[in-house]
Design an enzyme around this catalytic site. Structure first.
Site, PDB file in Angstrom:
ATOM      1  NE  ARG A 241      -4.240  -1.442   0.260  1.00  9.87           N
ATOM      2  CZ  ARG A 241      -4.360  -2.491  -0.569  1.00  9.87           C
ATOM      3  NH1 ARG A 241      -3.418  -2.746  -1.471  1.00  9.87           N
ATOM      4  NH2 ARG A 241      -5.432  -3.257  -0.534  1.00  9.87           N
ATOM      5  CD  GLU A 270      -2.956   3.314  -5.148  1.00  4.64           C
ATOM      6  OE1 GLU A 270      -4.046   2.773  -5.417  1.00  4.64           O
ATOM      7  OE2 GLU A 270      -1.981   2.681  -4.719  1.00  4.64           O
ATOM      8  CG  HIS A 288      -3.398  -0.634  -6.732  1.00  2.00           C
ATOM      9  ND1 HIS A 288      -3.791  -0.050  -5.553  1.00  2.00           N
ATOM     10  CD2 HIS A 288      -3.401  -1.973  -6.479  1.00  2.00           C
ATOM     11  CE1 HIS A 288      -4.013  -0.982  -4.637  1.00  2.00           C
ATOM     12  NE2 HIS A 288      -3.779  -2.170  -5.180  1.00  2.00           N
TER      13      HIS A 288
END
Ligand code: NAP
Ligand code: 8YV
Length: 329
Positions: A241, A270, A288
């Site tokens: 993360r 993000e 991602h």
């Protein structure tokens, strides 16, 4: 924690987040689905419908399943969340309110490990730069410069030795790369050297592959001190993360040469990625995509459906998270 009653009555489910055909079409007529894509949409949920909802599918981590969201649904029994990471779900609120939470482990493990390995090699051997070089026509006049980095002379410290960490370890071992790891406790049946202290491990290796859960316990654990300990040959691969790495400190370390390079699939904010990172040559940046193949995402969607179906058939859910364990039903 005990589960949903088996009944012949209709079961109302909230489907929260982006539309997914496997979720939208995965339930029999016994279920009534109430789709809400965003938090703004959810604010239009009528109290009459909210009062009927017993289960929720959270279809992507872009929507937050926080206490305020769950509090809208007084009869909520289960949240089936898409993704193995559930830092977007308030697991403590769920536990305190007798709501079971499920995630989608295992079905994505090998896919994410493939991406970690690919990102590591792409970063070290500069695949993205090489691709741009060829397309620009420069190869017609000169050879692409030798890469400074190589997997051949590296020692990797994996941060997080769970399902995906172990799958990354297997790939590195097969590539004859020495592996050690950091986690709070030694992992069961894992023979790599365990470092309880992250800084000690960073001093002993030149490459970190980060694959711990997000959330407060791991926030910015890869900080300036860890980067300094890693040293000027240092490479950071983050598939965990964005919150786990101190992004500002990493940008400074990449700029100053405190570390050599980074390969990143995840970011602090993000889908916003700092301009400074986007301008750097010594980073490879992915949007991602760790689990983002059709086959793996379908398996994750299916597991969301199967958890809800199991619960409302009076069985234990397939993959409850540790904070909301379910004894057999
Ligand atoms: P897992 O099996 O639960 O493994 C987690 C590992 O992290 C364990 O070794 C655990 O060991 C360690 N850990 C947890 N908290 C820690 C802490 N505070 N300090 C140090 N180590 C800690 O999970 P997994 O299935 O491998 O998935 C890991 C994470 O990868 C997910 O939670 C998600 O955030 C991320 N992920 C990203 C993508 C992507 O698309 N990029 C895809 C899938 C997953 P200890 O408990 O002993 O510390
Ligand atoms: C998800 C992930 O696709 O599983 C995870 O933890 O990071 C990815 O596989 C992402 O969280 C979107 O929900």
């Amino acid at each position: 924690m005990v589960g949903g009653n088996i009944s012949s009555e209709k079961i109302d489910l909230l489907v929260y987040g982006p539309n997914k055909p496997i979720i939208d079409n995965g339930f029999s007529d016994q279920f009534v689905l109430h789709p809400f894509e965003t938090r703004a949409d959810l604010d239009r949920l009528s109290p009459a419908v909210a009062a009927k909802i017993r289960g929720a599918a959270v279809t992507y981590s872009t929507v937050r399943c926080d206490g305020a969201m769950m509090a809208l649904l007084p009869k909520l029994e289960i949240v089936a969340s898409f993704g193995v990471g559930y830092d977007h779900v308030d697991a403590n609120y769920a536990r305190e309110h007798n709501i079971v939470v499920t995630n989608t482990p295992d079905v994505l493990t090998e896919e994410v490990a493939d991406v970690a390995m690919g990102l590591l090699i792409a970063t070290l051997r500069e695949f993205v730069k090489a691709d741009k070089y060829l397309r620009s026509g420069l190869w017609m006049t000169q050879q692409f410069p030798l890469s400074v980095g190589s997997l051949r002379d590296r020692k990797v410290g994996i941060v997080g030795m769970g399902r995906i960490g172990q799958a990354i370890g297997r790939r590195l071992e097969a590539s004859r790369v020495p592996v050690v790891y950091h986690s709070r406790n030694p992992a069961k049946d894992v023979s790599y050297k365990h470092y309880p202290d992250l800084i000690e491990m960073a001093k002993a290796v030149d490459t970190l592959v980060v694959i711990v859960p997000g959330g407060p316990a791991t926030a910015k654990m890869i900080n300036a001190d860890v980067m300094k300990a890693l040293g000027p040959r240092g490479v950071i691969i983050n598939v965990a993360r964005g919150s786990v790495v101190d992004e500002e400190a990493m940008i400074a370390a990449l700029k100053s040469g405190t570390i050599l390079a980074a390969g990143l699939d995840v970011f602090a904010n993000e889908p916003k990625v700092p301009d400074e990172l986007r301008a750097m040559q010594n980073v490879v940046l992915l949007p991602h995509i760790g689990s983002a193949s059709v086959v793996t995402r379908n398996a994750m969607d299916q597991l969301v459906v199967d958890n809800l179906k199991a619960w409302f058939a009076g069985k234990a859910p397939l993959t409850p998270i540790a904070e909301t364990p379910v004894k057999s039903r």
